[in-house]
Design a protein around this motif. Structure first.
Motif, PDB file in Angstrom:
ATOM      1  N   ALA A 349       0.836  -1.208   0.000  1.00  0.00           N
ATOM      2  CA  ALA A 349       0.000   0.000   0.000  1.00  0.00           C
ATOM      3  C   ALA A 349       0.866   1.251   0.000  1.00  0.00           C
ATOM      4  CB  ALA A 349      -0.922  -0.003   1.214  1.00  0.00           C
ATOM      5  N   MET A 350       1.932   1.246   0.792  1.00  0.00           N
ATOM      6  CA  MET A 350       2.822   2.405   0.863  1.00  0.00           C
ATOM      7  C   MET A 350       3.460   2.704  -0.488  1.00  0.00           C
ATOM      8  SD  MET A 350       3.518   4.437   3.445  1.00  0.00           S
ATOM      9  CE  MET A 350       5.265   4.829   3.414  1.00  0.00           C
ATOM     10  N   HIS A 370       6.108   9.610   4.138  1.00  0.00           N
ATOM     11  CA  HIS A 370       7.489   9.261   4.498  1.00  0.00           C
ATOM     12  C   HIS A 370       7.602   9.226   6.031  1.00  0.00           C
ATOM     13  CE1 HIS A 370      12.080  10.092   3.896  1.00  0.00           C
ATOM     14  NE2 HIS A 370      11.837   9.001   4.586  1.00  0.00           N
ATOM     15  N   GLY A 371       7.035  10.238   6.679  1.00  0.00           N
ATOM     16  CA  GLY A 371       7.039  10.281   8.145  1.00  0.00           C
ATOM     17  C   GLY A 371       6.305   9.097   8.748  1.00  0.00           C
ATOM     18  N   THR A 376       6.198   3.799  11.563  1.00  0.00           N
ATOM     19  CA  THR A 376       5.727   2.408  11.604  1.00  0.00           C
ATOM     20  C   THR A 376       6.820   1.397  11.291  1.00  0.00           C
ATOM     21  OG1 THR A 376       5.032   2.607   9.278  1.00  0.00           O
ATOM     22  CG2 THR A 376       3.363   3.019  10.982  1.00  0.00           C
ATOM     23  N   GLY A 377       7.988   1.889  10.887  1.00  0.00           N
ATOM     24  CA  GLY A 377       9.083   0.969  10.550  1.00  0.00           C
ATOM     25  C   GLY A 377       9.026   0.441   9.135  1.00  0.00           C
ATOM     26  N   LEU A 378       8.064   0.932   8.323  1.00  0.00           N
ATOM     27  CA  LEU A 378       7.938   0.451   6.945  1.00  0.00           C
ATOM     28  C   LEU A 378       9.105   0.878   6.067  1.00  0.00           C
ATOM     29  CD1 LEU A 378       4.135   0.978   6.203  1.00  0.00           C
ATOM     30  CD2 LEU A 378       5.346  -1.196   6.184  1.00  0.00           C
ATOM     31  N   CYS A 379       9.768   1.971   6.439  1.00  0.00           N
ATOM     32  CA  CYS A 379      10.881   2.471   5.621  1.00  0.00           C
ATOM     33  C   CYS A 379      12.051   1.499   5.575  1.00  0.00           C
ATOM     34  CB  CYS A 379      11.364   3.820   6.143  1.00  0.00           C
ATOM     35  SG  CYS A 379      10.205   5.151   5.779  1.00  0.00           S
ATOM     36  N   VAL A 384       9.587  -0.177   0.075  1.00  0.00           N
ATOM     37  CA  VAL A 384       9.190   1.174   0.482  1.00  0.00           C
ATOM     38  C   VAL A 384      10.345   2.148   0.266  1.00  0.00           C
ATOM     39  CG1 VAL A 384       8.437   2.611   2.415  1.00  0.00           C
ATOM     40  CG2 VAL A 384       7.480   0.323   2.124  1.00  0.00           C
ATOM     41  N   ALA A 385      11.558   1.731   0.650  1.00  0.00           N
ATOM     42  CA  ALA A 385      12.740   2.586   0.454  1.00  0.00           C
ATOM     43  C   ALA A 385      12.920   2.919  -1.025  1.00  0.00           C
ATOM     44  CB  ALA A 385      13.980   1.897   0.995  1.00  0.00           C
TER      45      ALA A 385
END
Length: 695
Positions: A349-350, A370-371, A376-379, A384-385
């Motif tokens: 989704a991100m 991004h924040g 949430t630690g998704l980065c 996602v990165a």
């Protein structure tokens, strides 16, 4: 045990039994209520609790379920009930379903007496969680230790062999099943059919399917899905009709298999309504995903609202659909809805949202997500990165791109490709080159995407020799020359001034796609080969390809370089009338250039007046350039004022006016224009020339 305690336990046991089929109430919540009632749980209590936790929505939310599973484990350990073999095996299965394979393996290793059920649970756990080789090796270990595999063992193991790298292992398991007489089991046959289909061996899948004496709905669904996975959508539909002819009742999986087979979703939707399975949550979710994928956000939203219980999959599909069309306002609304329901977005989704942030007006939304990703630690997730790198690249924020890239703990090839492509898009091909060398130093082998990006970088910098080296790499590694790699190579040779090599590559491509034709037509146009550009356009039409906006930009460029106004007019009308293509500002600027260079100023002004969109600085600049060629000072001065109001920092405006005044010997005006240019921060000499040094 007292009578009251016995009745109390029976009541809670009944609740836990109900939770095995319902997903509304947390099994752990029921267990806590039991403890608060001062009742002592028995081995049956824990057995029902584990079964309820495994079969309920408890196992669908791993973020919350893992800590809860650890709490149950603690109670089991304190009570000593964990020593019972069937309790330990059940809990091992729960850990495996949650993806806690280390915990599951620990329980397995601690078992004094392992049985086939425990082996099956661990093998199935590894297989479900993508540890395919581990599942296969565990199966071998099981056989070596003298345990006799059952049909359920193969059903749990075979799905892990559903990819080409493990097709040999899959066939070995099939052979083992035949030798042990397990292949006659319908569930084993279904699993093997699905495995062969996923490995692309449809003949093997068909043989197994035809061998089945009694075909259940699962068997039909498996084969329909097999055809769908391999792109044989017509065969999937024919098989579905055969299934209906044999009076086999379709279920929700049938509908989802048909939808995955790319069969007309509206027809399948009607069938689901007629069959009375349209209220099934999985069917509705699948329909939401398909409608959203097809761009029908309105239907997807209506179906989503019909769900009795919200789920992240359908919400993600809606978010992706809105993001794809750039409707970020609705993306934010859906996101707010997910937060109200305590749902956390996943990596898929991100990435969808980040890809939707294309308009500079929505950069604040991109920054906000991004924040959210950091919070949430998704980065940390590679996908996602890479999505963030792509988003910042679109807005030329290369510093942010580099920061994200170097913060990544693991940098797979896709991440290198993202940052190299981002640098090229931002016009920093030199940085892309440096990253490419770093990537090779770390031992990564470039793929087709890397090479295409690097060829674009060579085009920017005019690095012909390095472009040739990349060409050699393509040939050495047998990389397919069709489509985007061939197109990128042709573009590189054209922009580096080697039209002959571009022609040679083009002739070597068996079936060039439209993008490849466009590149060649544009290349001939900007290189001054008008006749070749137009003959390639004619050949493109003979082959049945439909030209697009890019095609006509190339054709108009050829007419401009050839000074052929009549042909330019004709192709412009063909574009609009024959192909229904609305001219963009680029097409309009090309036509104004063509007319003004030919001295048709009245026609050019009339053309601008009749444009459907407002002319930009490129259109007025094209007319000003024509004024410079034909020394039309008065019109040039009028246009200069217009351009000044549109963009007073445009250095090209001052250069053109300076040249126009100089051609008429108006030196005072030349000096005045140059002074204005200096006052605005430019000196007219900001261009750069590149030469390639070869040893």
């Amino acid at each position: 045990m007292s009578l009251g305690n016995s009745f109390g336990l029976c009541f809670f046991h009944s609740l836990l039994s109900q939770l095995q089929t319902k997903t509304g109430k947390s099994s752990l919540l029921v267990f806590r209520q039991l403890l608060q009632s001062n009742l002592k749980p028995s081995d049956l209590t824990f057995s029902l609790l584990i079964k309820a936790s495994t079969s309920s929505s408890f196992a669908s939310n791993s973020l919350k379920s893992k800590p809860e599973a650890n709490q149950i484990h603690t109670h089991l350990f304190k009570s000593g009930i964990i020593q019972l073999a069937y309790i330990r095996t059940g809990f091992l299965n729960l850990y495996a379903n949650l993806g806690c394979l280390e915990n599951a393996r620990f329980l397995f290793e601690e078992m004094p007496d392992r049985d086939v059920v425990a082996w099956n649970a661990l093998i199935s756990g590894y297989s479900k969680n993508g540890y395919d080789f581990s599942a296969f090796n565990l199966f071998i270990e099981m056989v070596r230790e003298g345990f006799r595999p059952q049909a359920t063992t193969l059903v749990g193991l075979v799905p892990s062999c559903g990819r080409l790298e493990l097709v040999f292992q899959g066939k070995s398991i099939h052979g083992f099943g035949v030798k042990a007489g397990l292949d006659r089991d319908s569930k084993v046959k279904n699993a093997l059919t699905s495995m062969y289909a996923k490995c692309g061996d449809l003949e093997g899948a068909e043989i197994l399917f035809e061998e089945m004496v009694e075909k259940s709905v699962v068997s039909w669904n498996t084969m329909i899905g097999a055809y769908g996975q391999n792109g044989l959508f017509g065969k999937a539909m024919v098989l579905f009709k055969k299934m209906r002819a044999q009076a086999v009742e379709a279920n929700s999986v049938t509908v989802m298999s048909l939808l995955s087979a790319n069969i007309d979703h509206e027809i399948i939707h009607c069938f689901a309504i007629k069959a009375g399975i349209v209220n099934n949550a999985s069917v509705v979710t699948s329909l939401v995903c398909v409608y959203a994928k097809c761009g029908d956000s309105e239907s997807a939203e209506l179906l989503h609202r019909s769900l009795s219980q919200e789920n992240l999959v359908s919400l993600t599909a809606l978010i992706s659909s809105y993001a794809e069309t750039g409707d970020m306002d609705k993306v934010v609304v859906c996101f707010a809805q997910s937060r109200q329901l305590n749902m956390e977005l996943d990596a898929v989704a991100m990435v969808s949202i980040l890809h939707g942030v294309k308009n500079p007006a929505y950069i604040a939304i991109g920054l906000a997500f991004h924040g959210y990703g950091i919070k949430t630690g998704l980065c940390i997730h590679c996908l996602v990165a890479n999505g963030l790198i792509s988003m910042y690249s679109r807005f030329n924020d290369i510093e942010a791109v580099f920061s994200l890239f170097y913060e990544m703990q693991e940098k797979p090839l896709i991440s290198w490709n993202s940052i190299i492509s981002g640098c090229v898009q931002a016009g920093r091909a030199g940085d892309a080159m440096e990253l490419f060398f770093q990537m090779k130093m770390y031992g990564y082998v470039p793929d087709a995407i890397t090479i295409a990006s690097m060829l674009s970088g060579c085009s920017q910098l005019g690095y012909l020799q390095y472009g040739k080296k990349l060409h050699c790499f393509i040939l050495r590694n047998n990389i397919e020359m069709e489509d985007f790699i061939g197109t990128a190579l042709i573009d590189m040779y054209i922009k580096c001034g080697s039209i002959e090599l571009a022609e040679r590559i083009f002739r070597g491509i068996k079936e060039p796609c439209l993008a490849t034709w466009n590149t060649m037509i544009t290349g001939y146009g900007i290189s001054g080969f008008e006749n070749k550009a137009l003959s390639h356009y004619a050949e493109l039409r003979k082959r049945g390809l439909k030209p697009d906006k890019i095609t006509f930009l190339g054709v108009l460029a050829a007419c401009i370089h050839g000074g052929n106004v009549d042909k330019g007019r004709r192709y412009f009308h063909i574009m609009m009338e024959e192909f229904g293509i609305s001219p963009s500002l680029q097409h309009c600027a090309s036509m104004v250039t063509l007319l003004s260079r030919g001295g048709y100023f009245e026609e050019a002004l009339l053309f601008i007046r009749n444009m459907e969109c407002d002319p930009d600085s490129a259109v007025w600049g094209a007319l000003l350039d024509g004024c410079c060629i034909h020394q039309e000072v008065k019109l040039g001065e009028y246009l200069a004022k217009k351009l000044y109001l549109l963009d007073h920092t445009n250095g090209g405006l001052y250069v053109s006016m300076s040249n126009l005044y100089a051609s008429e010997g108006m030196w005072d005006d030349v000096a005045r224009v140059r002074q204005i240019m200096k006052d605005t921060g430019g000196d007219g000499s900001s261009g750069a020339s590149l030469i390639e040094l070869t040893s």
